[in-house]
Motif scaffolding. Structure first.
Motif, mmCIF file in Angstrom:
data_model
loop_
_atom_site.group_PDB
_atom_site.id
_atom_site.type_symbol
_atom_site.label_atom_id
_atom_site.label_comp_id
_atom_site.label_asym_id
_atom_site.label_seq_id
_atom_site.Cartn_x
_atom_site.Cartn_y
_atom_site.Cartn_z
ATOM 1 N N LEU A 171 0.774 -1.247 -0.031
ATOM 2 C CA LEU A 171 0.060 -0.104 0.066
ATOM 3 C C LEU A 171 0.922 1.341 -0.018
ATOM 4 N N ALA A 222 0.697 4.134 -2.947
ATOM 5 C CA ALA A 222 0.401 5.359 -2.543
ATOM 6 C C ALA A 222 1.404 6.362 -3.271
ATOM 7 N N PHE A 271 0.529 9.389 -5.947
ATOM 8 C CA PHE A 271 0.785 10.515 -5.811
ATOM 9 C C PHE A 271 1.453 11.140 -6.832
ATOM 10 N N SER A 331 -1.908 15.673 2.130
ATOM 11 C CA SER A 331 -1.069 14.433 1.969
ATOM 12 C C SER A 331 0.014 14.490 2.977
ATOM 13 N N ALA A 362 -1.503 5.235 3.925
ATOM 14 C CA ALA A 362 -1.331 4.929 2.638
ATOM 15 C C ALA A 362 -2.822 5.217 1.894
ATOM 16 N N VAL A 364 -3.835 8.766 1.498
ATOM 17 C CA VAL A 364 -3.288 9.451 0.712
ATOM 18 C C VAL A 364 -3.874 8.947 -0.754
ATOM 19 N N ILE A 365 -4.094 7.910 -0.972
ATOM 20 C CA ILE A 365 -4.375 7.323 -2.232
ATOM 21 C C ILE A 365 -6.046 8.081 -2.577
ATOM 22 N N CYS A 418 -5.515 11.673 -3.320
ATOM 23 C CA CYS A 418 -5.090 11.957 -4.697
ATOM 24 C C CYS A 418 -6.313 11.805 -5.770
#
Length: 318
Positions: free
Chosen positions: A116, A120, A124, A145, A161, A164-165, A168
């Motif tokens: 992961l 990520a 990103f 982030s 992670a 963050v995904i 994004c």
């Protein structure tokens, strides 16, 4: 005095007491070893057990060789040959087996934390590639982030992670809905912006074709049978009362990449729009068609991605 029959194989223990009794069994045995003489009432009172549960523990002590005999009054006596360390060793062995089993299960369990993390990073970087086309969007992506990374120690493994995904993807979709940064809409945007920088031989032909149909000094002296002023054309098209047309005549048919064809079509479209009526009839990833109404006829430019071809037709008014 009653001798009590007990198991001779002390290496085998049957772990069949209820869990709550098995947890206190060792403490009860220590208590009985200290007392040397006891009855069921002492055990039940000392450990606040019901009569039935007290009897279960006594039965298990008999089975495991803790109790040697019982007198006529019902008191039990500890065996002189009982070695409590055997039980403790067996208990320790059982606990070690449980720990080894849990450790093996943990080792066999798939750890998604590292995959992961790398996913990520990739997401990103891809997001940065597209979002840099609208730099103001980085004010959303980067601070959120960084915040997810700053709290990574307080969150379960893998959760930062995933956050963050999600940031994004959400930012990409939000920005693209307001100002295209990828896809067909972005391609069309680039095509419009680049038409002024892509003036070639084909575009010169396109301008000449349009100029001959517009009411400008450069228009041709030869007039068709029917003409309209730009004011008339705008009124007719805006009211969906389109002028009658003759059969279309192909003015140009040439092989061309889909992108170049769209640029060419937009060049024609941009020449007349604002003054004369125009329309994007089709705008998809495989077909692009524009139509413009000029003083002496209708010009249509068709672009086909499968055929890699551009076709320009002109229809005079009846």
């Amino acid at each position: 005095m009653v001798n009590i029959k007990k198991e001779t194989n002390h290496d085998i223990f049957v772990w069949d007491l209820p869990p709550e009794l098995e947890n206190i069994y060792g403490v009860v045995v220590h208590y009985c070893l200290s007392a040397r003489r006891f009855d069921k009432g002492m055990i039940c009172k000392g450990f606040k057990l019901e009569d039935e549960k007290g009897q279960l523990i006594i039965d298990k002590m008999i089975e495991r060789g803790v109790i040697a005999h019982q007198d006529d009054k019902g008191d039990y006596f500890i065996s002189d040959i009982y070695n409590h360390s055997d039980y403790l060793l067996e208990l320790e062995r059982k606990e070690d087996e449980e720990k080894a089993k849990k450790k093996k299960e943990e080792e066999n369990r798939v750890d998604l934390h590292k995959p992961l993390f790398f996913i990520a990073i990739v997401v990103f970087m891809v997001s940065l590639y597209f979002l840099i086309r609208e730099p103001v969007s980085l004010l959303i992506l980067i601070p959120f982030s960084i915040a997810a990374g700053a709290y990574s120690d307080r969150l379960p493994k893998g959760v930062p992670a995933v956050i963050v995904i999600a940031i994004c993807i959400s930012t990409l979709l939000l920005v693209n809905s307001m100002a295209p940064i990828f896809g067909d809409k972005y391609d069309a945007k680039i095509a419009i912006e680049s038409t002024s920088h892509q003036v070639g031989g084909n575009n010169n032909v396109d301008r000449d074709l349009v100029n001959t149909s517009l009411d400008e000094p450069s228009s041709s002296a030869t007039q068709p049978a029917k003409t309209y002023t730009k004011e008339q054309l705008n009124d007719m098209v805006n009211s969906d009362n389109y002028p009658d047309q003759l059969s279309p005549i192909t003015q140009d048919s040439s092989s061309m990449s889909f992108t170049d064809c769209k640029n060419s079509a937009l060049e024609i479209y941009n020449q007349v729009i604002g003054e004369y009526p125009g329309k994007r009839v089709v705008d998809s990833s495989i077909l692009f068609i524009v139509k413009v109404w000029t003083n002496d006829g209708v010009i249509m430019v068709s672009c086909s991605e499968p055929d890699q071809k551009r076709v320009i037709t002109q229809s005079s008014y009846k």
